[in-house]
Design a protein around this motif. Structure first.
Motif, mmCIF file in Angstrom:
data_model
loop_
_atom_site.group_PDB
_atom_site.id
_atom_site.type_symbol
_atom_site.label_atom_id
_atom_site.label_comp_id
_atom_site.label_asym_id
_atom_site.label_seq_id
_atom_site.Cartn_x
_atom_site.Cartn_y
_atom_site.Cartn_z
ATOM 1 N N PRO A 112 0.889 -1.285 0.056
ATOM 2 C CA PRO A 112 0.023 -0.139 -0.126
ATOM 3 C C PRO A 112 0.690 1.266 -0.017
ATOM 4 N N ASP A 113 0.411 2.225 -0.746
ATOM 5 C CA ASP A 113 1.258 3.457 -0.864
ATOM 6 C C ASP A 113 1.289 4.058 0.742
ATOM 7 N N THR A 114 2.365 4.567 1.040
ATOM 8 C CA THR A 114 2.412 5.052 2.434
ATOM 9 C C THR A 114 1.527 6.332 2.607
ATOM 10 N N ALA A 115 0.924 6.948 1.572
ATOM 11 C CA ALA A 115 0.060 8.056 1.574
ATOM 12 C C ALA A 115 -1.384 7.634 1.813
ATOM 13 N N THR A 116 -1.548 6.262 1.679
ATOM 14 C CA THR A 116 -2.973 5.685 1.873
ATOM 15 C C THR A 116 -3.448 5.703 2.993
ATOM 16 N N LYS A 117 -4.749 5.976 3.506
ATOM 17 C CA LYS A 117 -5.424 5.762 4.850
ATOM 18 C C LYS A 117 -5.784 4.349 4.869
ATOM 19 N N VAL A 118 -5.222 3.414 5.732
ATOM 20 C CA VAL A 118 -5.258 1.994 5.631
ATOM 21 C C VAL A 118 -6.378 1.979 6.553
ATOM 22 N N LYS A 119 -7.493 1.030 6.364
ATOM 23 C CA LYS A 119 -8.439 0.534 7.224
ATOM 24 C C LYS A 119 -8.479 -0.969 7.380
ATOM 25 N N ILE A 120 -8.547 -1.449 8.555
ATOM 26 C CA ILE A 120 -8.593 -2.825 8.867
ATOM 27 C C ILE A 120 -9.768 -3.494 8.333
ATOM 28 N N LYS A 170 -7.926 -9.277 10.767
ATOM 29 C CA LYS A 170 -6.456 -9.791 10.692
ATOM 30 C C LYS A 170 -5.839 -9.311 9.187
ATOM 31 N N THR A 171 -6.456 -8.260 8.690
ATOM 32 C CA THR A 171 -5.990 -8.032 7.192
ATOM 33 C C THR A 171 -6.312 -6.551 6.995
ATOM 34 N N ILE A 172 -5.739 -5.735 6.017
ATOM 35 C CA ILE A 172 -6.041 -4.410 5.757
ATOM 36 C C ILE A 172 -7.386 -4.439 4.922
ATOM 37 N N ASP A 173 -8.323 -3.727 4.797
ATOM 38 C CA ASP A 173 -9.289 -3.677 3.909
ATOM 39 C C ASP A 173 -8.585 -3.102 2.478
ATOM 40 N N PRO A 174 -8.604 -3.845 1.444
ATOM 41 C CA PRO A 174 -7.880 -3.285 0.215
ATOM 42 C C PRO A 174 -8.661 -2.215 -0.514
ATOM 43 N N LYS A 175 -9.866 -2.316 -0.349
ATOM 44 C CA LYS A 175 -10.800 -1.256 -0.784
ATOM 45 C C LYS A 175 -10.224 0.140 -0.983
ATOM 46 N N SER A 195 -4.751 -4.012 14.653
ATOM 47 C CA SER A 195 -5.548 -2.969 14.763
ATOM 48 C C SER A 195 -4.670 -1.638 14.630
ATOM 49 N N LYS A 196 -5.421 -0.449 14.454
ATOM 50 C CA LYS A 196 -4.868 0.647 14.295
ATOM 51 C C LYS A 196 -4.455 1.350 15.640
ATOM 52 N N PRO A 197 -3.278 2.025 15.866
ATOM 53 C CA PRO A 197 -2.940 2.691 16.871
ATOM 54 C C PRO A 197 -4.009 3.299 17.563
ATOM 55 N N PRO A 198 -4.004 3.590 19.039
ATOM 56 C CA PRO A 198 -5.178 4.270 19.442
ATOM 57 C C PRO A 198 -4.898 5.765 19.139
ATOM 58 N N ALA A 199 -6.344 6.233 18.811
ATOM 59 C CA ALA A 199 -6.296 7.574 18.275
ATOM 60 C C ALA A 199 -5.695 8.552 19.595
ATOM 61 N N LYS A 200 -4.966 9.668 19.150
ATOM 62 C CA LYS A 200 -4.380 10.565 20.124
ATOM 63 C C LYS A 200 -5.334 11.353 20.926
#
Lengths: 492, 248
Positions: B11-19, B24-29, B216-221
């Motif tokens: 995934p492009d590092t600029a992409t906002k990744v969703k779980i 267990k995997t990222i959502d490739p959409k 999982s994503k890191p906890p929101a700040k």
């Protein structure tokens, strides 16, 4: 309402990207139309000057106050509506262009005006009729403004919708929200046949909205903007092409420009959406892959073309053939088909002005950079004139710009403060030459406080006085953005 | 000499990744995939080495048909041919390394370039595992590379400095940013790449020794606090810095 008056807190408001400096007593941060009306009404009764400021990315001192109050639009930063079906967006003036673009991209929409600086406010782009690389295909900001809500200098509200109010024989009649009618006589002038952002936009039967696009804050405060959008292009081909000499580059620009204008909407024929130029000196400022520039490069151009997945291969073949028939070393060209690499090329181009402006600020110089454009058939003559003039002076310079629109930014790279005055003289000569050739002294930056004398060089004193009379009609107490476009002395 | 460069499609590092829904995997959409940025340095070094000593560059990528986009990019930059090792299920680093090693052996390659890590799973170990499985020498996190005959001189980044390693082929090199400046494809390179072959092969089977349990994503700040706008807020600020943030 929020305001700042501590001098240490307002320093940021006293400067712009050209390092033009100013002073003020207080900075207001209104959050609503009512807040603005209050400020304006009180300024009218107290005879305080108001300077409206956006993101201060301007290059002419337009957003920098000389006295009185600053009205910053930074808190009016909401995207009110985006319609995918009808393809429009309604925004407040303090929305960052980059933020709008990001939102639109998610919705597969696109707003073409692309001033090099993405951290500008939409309000600022309306006030200056901003343009940029994609103006070659799409025209300036003006072409995309459908509606404006404006608070006039006396606090009255004016709503304008494109197509509703037109001038008749150089007379405009405006009706405010409270049904006051204001009649404005327009000077009988002809706009140059180039990109143009110097003084008010005026034509015989003009749309009223066009007077307020590019008015640099002098006629009112924009509070809401409706912008036309288009569908996001399916594919973009981005190329950086290198040339041994500037003259070869200019020759190729002419060929690409002529081909692109043949079939304006085509995605299956050669049809650039932007043609951008770099001279050899610009490479000293470029960031992002400067090490990959081929040796002995004398100039480069960056071209973008919109296409479709289906047409892409055929278009690439056409570009190869075109380049080969013009003796361009195709192997040395760069090409980007992915968005990631396209952005890298964009950064490569955008880094030149940002590094030049950075150099100016770091050394505490003032920017001396042309924003002139000439008719296409005069480009080569004008380019050579500017280059020769700069070359003969012994002052360092770089030339880059929107060459597809025959619009060049020659920036002097001063080595010392002593070079400022001579550079400014040469700058004036270049403005006068552009006018002689049928062009403009400012194609996109506007006049602001730094380029007023060149507006007079372009239109003559009488016409500029007539333009100033328009302002006087709408701002009889002379409180709003005094110093922009007109020397304050003109009102005496 | 045959040179292999292994390329990861990430995934492009600029992409906002969703779980993804499975956790267990990222959502490739809506995710844009690109060549792993560190692999671009590997490709560039492979091309430079081929241009200096002759031979050919074979690009290998393990994954699905989508990976062909990244293989094609390497071909457009100048690589000679590509191989897609087809595999559509999750593989851990060792399993990936085994499949790559089998194909590199099959290719009889003497020099193999990897990026120092792929920016999706960030394990940073596939290059070294592959070297071990092949019995090749290995230098990782390389910022300077020279090949003279069979001798390799490589500089690698270490904490606070650099070390120079001398070794010989056969060897695996993992590339760090700074090794070179990856070229852009030329117009001709793009068109030529369309005519180059990408061979589809089944990736050698290899079992996983690790399993992803959850992602999982890191906890929101947590939002910032404004205590006040003038000096009167200082005592409260000091108290919170001492008692809550525990930084003074």
């Amino acid at each position: 309402m929020n305001f700042k008056s501590d001098q240490s807190e307002i320093q940021d408001y006293l400067n712009d990207a050209a390092n033009f400096k100013g002073k003020c007593e207080r900075v207001y941060l209104p959050e609503s139309v009512d807040d603005i009306v209050k400020i304006v009404k009180s300024a009218n009764s107290n005879r305080k000057k108001i300077t409206v400021c956006g993101a201060r990315t301007g290059l002419t001192g337009g957003a920098v106050p000389q006295e009185g109050l600053v009205l910053s639009t930074e808190k009016l930063n909401k995207i009110i509506k985006i319609s995918s079906e009808e393809k429009f967006a309604v925004v407040q003036p303090g929305v960052f262009l980059s933020e709008l673009n990001e939102k639109l991209s998610e919705l597969n929409l696109y707003y073409p005006p692309d001033p090099t600086e993405q951290n500008c406010f939409i309000g600022g782009t309306i006030a200056t009729n901003a343009s940029g690389a994609k103006t070659f295909k799409y025209g300036p900001t003006r072409n995309f403004v459908q509606e404006l809500s404006i608070i006039l200098p006396d606090g009255e509200m004016l709503n304008l919708k494109r197509g509703e109010v037109n001038a008749k024989n150089y007379i405009l009649s405006l009706k405010t929200e409270s049904n006051n009618v204001i009649e404005i006589g327009l000077p009988k002038i002809t706009m140059p046949k180039t990109k143009h952002s110097a003084g008010y936009y005026i034509t015989e039967n003009m749309d009223a909205i066009d007077l307020f696009i590019g008015m640099e804050g002098t006629l009112g405060i924009i509070t809401e903007i409706k912008l036309a959008l288009i569908k996001k292009p399916a594919k973009i081909i981005s190329m950086v092409i290198f040339f041994k000499t500037e003259s070869e580059a200019l020759q190729f620009v002419k060929i690409v420009r002529d081909l692109s204008k043949k079939y304006p909407g085509a995605t299956d024929k050669i049809n650039a959406r932007g043609i951008e130029f770099f001279d050899k000196n610009s490479f000293k400022f470029v960031k992002g892959s400067p090490g990959l520039i081929p040796k002995n490069t004398g100039a480069a151009i960056w071209i973008e073309q919109e296409t479709t997945t289906k047409s892409q291969d055929a278009i690439l073949e056409e570009w190869i053939t075109l380049m080969e028939t013009n003796n361009i070393n195709v192997d040395e060209s760069w090409i980007a088909l992915s968005e990631k690499e396209r952005k890298e090329f964009e950064y490569f181009r955008h880094s030149v002005p940002s590094q030049v402006n950075e150099y100016i600020s770091r050394n505490n110089f003032r920017k001396v950079g042309t924003d002139t454009a000439v008719p296409d058939n005069k480009l080569e003559e004008y380019y050579n004139y500017c280059k020769q003039t700069a070359e003969n002076s012994g002052i360092d310079y770089v030339i880059y710009g929107h060459i597809g629109n025959s619009h060049i930014h020659l920036n002097f790279i001063l080595k010392s403060q002593q070079e400022y005055e001579p550079a400014k003289q040469l700058y004036k000569q270049m403005c006068i030459k552009a006018v002689e050739l049928g062009g403009t002294v400012s194609a996109e930056h506007g006049i602001g406080k730094m380029k007023r004398e060149y507006l007079v060089d372009m239109f003559g004193e009488e016409i500029v006085k007539e333009m100033a009379a328009i302002k006087k009609t709408l701002d009889p107490k002379l409180i709003l953005n005094i110093g922009n476009i007109f020397d304050p002395g003109i009102f005496n | 000499m045959k040179i292999v460069v292994c390329v990861s499609h990430v995934p492009d590092t600029a992409t906002k990744v969703k779980i993804g829904d499975n956790g267990k995997t990222i959502d490739p959409k809506d995710v844009t995939y690109v060549v792993n940025p560190y692999d671009e340095f590997a490709i560039e070094e492979a091309l430079k080495t081929r241009d200096a000593v002759g031979g050919e560059v074979v690009v290998i990528s393990l994954g699905t048909d989508a990976n062909k986009e990244s293989i094609r990019k390497a071909l457009a930059m100048g690589a000679d041919s590509g191989i897609l090792l087809k595999s559509d299920s999750y593989r851990d680093s060792l399993s990936v390394a085994k499949a790559l090693a089998a194909e590199i052996k099959n290719q009889e390659a003497q020099l193999v370039f990897f990026g120092k890590q792929s920016v999706d799973y960030d394990a940073g170990i596939v290059g070294q595992l592959t070297a071990e499985l092949l019995g090749f020498n290995s230098v990782s996190v390389v910022v300077d590379f020279k090949l003279e005959g069979e001798k390799i001189t490589a500089e690698r980044e270490i904490e606070g400095g650099r070390e120079v390693i001398e070794t010989s082929i056969p060897c695996v090199i993992t590339a760090q940013k700074g090794l070179n400046e990856p070229r852009y494809a030329s117009l001709k390179g793009i068109m030529a790449a369309k005519k180059k072959t990408i061979e589809d092969k089944e990736a050698a089977a290899a079992e996983n020794y690790t399993e992803i349990l959850t992602m999982s994503k890191p906890p929101a700040k947590s939002p910032g606090k404004i205590l006040g706008e003038d000096a009167s807020a200082v005592p409260e600020l000091v108290k919170l810095l001492r008692e809550e943030a525990k930084v003074i």
